[in-house]
Design an enzyme around this catalytic site. Structure first.
Site, mmCIF file in Angstrom:
data_model
loop_
_atom_site.group_PDB
_atom_site.id
_atom_site.type_symbol
_atom_site.label_atom_id
_atom_site.label_comp_id
_atom_site.label_asym_id
_atom_site.label_seq_id
_atom_site.Cartn_x
_atom_site.Cartn_y
_atom_site.Cartn_z
ATOM 1 C CB ILE A 1 -0.747 -0.062 1.046
ATOM 2 C CG1 ILE A 1 -1.983 -1.425 1.161
ATOM 3 C CG2 ILE A 1 -1.873 1.345 1.268
ATOM 4 C CD1 ILE A 1 -2.605 -1.459 2.552
ATOM 5 C CG HIS A 2 2.691 2.492 -3.265
ATOM 6 N ND1 HIS A 2 2.400 2.916 -4.320
ATOM 7 C CD2 HIS A 2 2.702 1.091 -3.676
ATOM 8 C CE1 HIS A 2 2.335 2.196 -5.413
ATOM 9 N NE2 HIS A 2 2.378 1.206 -4.895
ATOM 10 N N GLY A 3 1.200 5.397 -2.376
ATOM 11 C CA GLY A 3 0.126 6.270 -2.912
ATOM 12 C C GLY A 3 -0.642 5.999 -4.138
ATOM 13 C CB ALA B 1 -3.430 4.468 -0.409
#
Length: 157
Positions: A11-13, A16
């Site tokens: 989960i990262h930019g 997400a």
């Protein structure tokens, strides 16, 4: 299941913000044995996930079991894997996948570049071949606005 993705960053930019929002995701399921057994990693993933979304961080086999059992009802699920080996484990555990999107696999010693954001080791190439042999379509797409490309065609060239 609105998306199944391999992204070693989990989960990262991009996941997400961009992917989850564009797919109207209700729950992100991280299927990775290591993350599921590490309280610090679980905590970091919870902080990275959008507050409007539910998050499950599960061992691979448990994720397959829950999905097959219909545990999440009609929720729009975004299934996230750290690597192709986890995808194969999920399939072997009876998990349903039609298409998997490869997003990001960074350079490791001995890896070759398939796309700018995807570097694979020879052993991982064999895993991708096994995934394909189970009837799963594999695409490469960094963000939703990019066109999805045939990952296996690119891998084999």
């Amino acid at each position: 299941m609105v998306n199944t993705r391999i992204d070693e960053r989990l989960i990262h930019g991009q996941v997400a913000g961009i992917w989850s929002t564009s797919l109207d995701t209700q729950r992100i399921i991280v299927a990775n044995d290591e993350a599921a057994s590490d309280p610090l990693q679980k905590s970091s993933l919870r902080m990275a996930a959008p507050t409007s979304m539910r998050l499950s961080v599960l061992p691979v086999a448990k994720a397959a079991e829950n999905i097959c059992a219909g545990k999440y009802g009609k929720q729009r699920l975004f299934l996230l894997f750290k690597n192709p080996t986890d995808v194969l484990k999920f399939l072997d555990a009876g998990g349903p996948i039609e298409t998997v999107n490869v997003g990001n696999m960074s350079y490791k010693e001995g890896a070759r570049e398939v796309t700018k954001s995807i570097q694979v080791l020879e052993a991982e190439e064999a895993v991708f071949e096994s995934i394909t042999s189970k009837g799963v379509n594999i695409t490469a797409q960094l963000v939703p606005n990019d066109p999805a490309i045939d990952f296996m065609k690119k891998l084999r060239s």
